[in-house]
Write a protein that holds these residues in place. Structure first.
Motif, PDB file in Angstrom:
ATOM      1  N   ASP B  35      86.311  10.938 -33.744  1.00 43.27           N
ATOM      2  CA  ASP B  35      86.763   9.642 -34.275  1.00 43.27           C
ATOM      3  C   ASP B  35      85.582   8.694 -34.453  1.00 43.27           C
ATOM      4  N   VAL B  59      89.334  12.131 -41.571  1.00 46.19           N
ATOM      5  CA  VAL B  59      89.366  11.142 -40.510  1.00 46.19           C
ATOM      6  C   VAL B  59      89.150   9.766 -41.122  1.00 46.19           C
ATOM      7  N   ASP B  62      90.134   5.784 -36.460  1.00 41.28           N
ATOM      8  CA  ASP B  62      90.562   6.538 -35.285  1.00 41.28           C
ATOM      9  C   ASP B  62      91.811   7.361 -35.546  1.00 41.28           C
ATOM     10  N   ARG B  75      94.755   8.886 -31.896  1.00 39.69           N
ATOM     11  CA  ARG B  75      93.955   9.706 -30.985  1.00 39.69           C
ATOM     12  C   ARG B  75      94.792  10.424 -29.948  1.00 39.69           C
TER      13      ARG B  75
END
Ligand code: FES
Lengths: 210, 232
Positions: B35, B59, B62, B75
């Motif tokens: 992340d 990505v 996050d 996450r």
């Protein structure tokens, strides 16, 4: 200087190489779309008159007609890159550029065939083509790993050349014929670097991330 | 499937910030992604929507988004956003299984046992370390340790010591490697290697050439083993 004319098919990775280089150089070329699928226009008499194999891309500039993508990349670099970075004059670097262009034409052609077989129903032994493509990617990955140890991010040296543009799409598109990027860390890093060059453009299957 | 202990997955340097990459352990697929804070996540490589691989996704900050229809996961593996239904309060049940991760010896490791069970002990690795190279070869992971000695470096056979069933120490002239062996799937392995101390990049080149030869030798040996087993 007059601009060249590109005979183009959007899904053909060899045409994409030329579009990418043109965009990187900031050149607006006249583009003529050739309807390969389903039109089979690449096998029409006017195209065959320029490119007897029916292969794209074709580049026309005045009386000059070029086929074979490596030749087109070299001509564009020599004609439009005043800094001579993309096709360097120094013999050693030039030798390395030519070596990778040959690799693209003679070794990595299996990846072009693998993709055509997987996506466009071109006849071919997909398993054998995939295996050979995987082996070619390994050679590139090993080389780029060593390049990285040398502190050089590109195939022929520390800066971008036409060799990188010639080899990039087959790797970027390898998922089309079922080869993941997982086992090629140096190629992943290199491909990410290429996505950041000036004028980077996408094609179906090559997004600007990843 | 029986998973036990910590499994090496790749070199820390080989998953860049905001990148995702796929891997397999004993044939099971996992995604690794990093992340924007630099933390690495290891999840099952499967989007709960239609089963697309998350390792093909991208990505954003996050979150990791699935390439297919753009479902976004935070996450914690929880789906937070479904583009086709932007106003939907996404059900808590849409969640991707995730696994404990550690980075040690310049290598990323994950543990795939039951989520609530106690974490297994982690082998002591040389520290600091210097990430070197991963090789992937068509060779059973279980045979690697015995085969490495057959690829000389500077004319000398490497000295191989098993530190655990997946970690080898390889002593080569002028450098010692920690090699973590990953059982990717039947007949296919990965070996992630790092030096036990800092080594200047340029000095790693001969070792890189050795590693490439090792991969060729492993594959040749694995083919020979297969042929002889077949004949027997
Ligand atoms: S499969 Fe992942 S969003 Fe649809």
């Amino acid at each position: 200087m007059t601009t060249p004319t590109l005979y183009n098919y959007d899904l053909d990775e060899n045409c994409y190489k030329v579009r990418l280089l043109l965009s990187h150089l900031g050149i607006e070329a006249e583009t003529i779309a050739v309807d390969v699928m389903p039109g089979k226009e690449h096998l029409s008499p006017p195209i065959l008159a320029m490119s007897p194999k029916g292969a794209l891309p074709i580049l026309k500039h005045g009386n000059l007609v070029l086929t074979e993508v490596e030749a087109i990349l070299v001509w564009l670099a020599r004609t439009y890159d005043p800094d001579k970075k993309l096709l360097p004059e120094d013999p050693d670097t030039l030798g390395r550029v030519m070596m990778w262009l040959s690799f693209s034409a003679r070794t990595l052609d299996v990846a072009v065939a693998a993709r055509a077989t997987a996506l466009m129903d071109m006849p071919g032994d997909i398993e054998a083509l995939r295996r050979k493509s995987y082996d070619a990617f390994r050679i590139m990955d090993d080389h780029l790993t060593i390049q990285q140890f040398r502190g050089e991010a590109f195939l022929a040296g520390g800066t971008l050349t036409v060799a990188d543009i010639a080899l990039f799409p087959s790797f970027a598109l390898s998922r089309d014929f079922n080869i993941d990027h997982d086992e090629f860390p140096a190629l992943r890093r290199w491909a990410n670097t290429l996505r950041l060059i000036d004028g980077f453009i996408t094609m179906p299957g090559i997004p600007d991330y990843h | 499937m029986n998973f036990e202990g910590w499994y090496p997955l790749l070199l820390v340097a080989d998953v860049g910030p905001k990148k995702a990459v796929g891997t397999r352990v004993q044939g099971k697929e996992f995604v690794l992604w990093r992340d924007s804070h630099g933390s690495t996540h290891v999840w099952e490589d499967r989007c709960p929507h239609r089963g697309m691989k998350m390792s093909l996704g991208f990505v954003r900050g996050d979150h990791i988004a699935c390439l297919y229809h753009g479902w976004e996961y935070d996450r914690g593996g929880q789906c937070q956003y479904i583009p086709a239904h932007p106003d939907l309060d996404v059900p808590q049940t849409i969640k991707i299984p995730r696994y404990p991760v550690i980075e040690a010896g310049s290598i990323v490791w994950a543990c795939f046992q039951e989520p609530d069970s106690e974490l297994p002990p982690f082998l002591e690795l040389p520290s600091p370390s210097c990430g070197f190279k991963s090789i992937f070869a068509d060779c059973p992971a279980s045979r690697v340790a015995e085969l490495i000695e057959k690829t000389p470096f500077n004319g000398v056979a490497p000295k191989v010591t098993a530190k655990s069933d997946r970690v080898l120490e390889i002593v080569l002239e002028g450098g010692t490697l920690t090699a973590a062996v990953q059982d990717v799937c039947e007949g296919h392995m990965a070996m992630h290697m790092s030096f036990d101390r800092f080594k200047a990049s340029a000095d790693q080149i001969p070792y890189s050439i050795w590693a490439d030869q090792l991969r060729r030798d492993l594959e040749t040996a694995a083919r020979d083993i297969k042929t002889s087993e077949f004949a027997a």
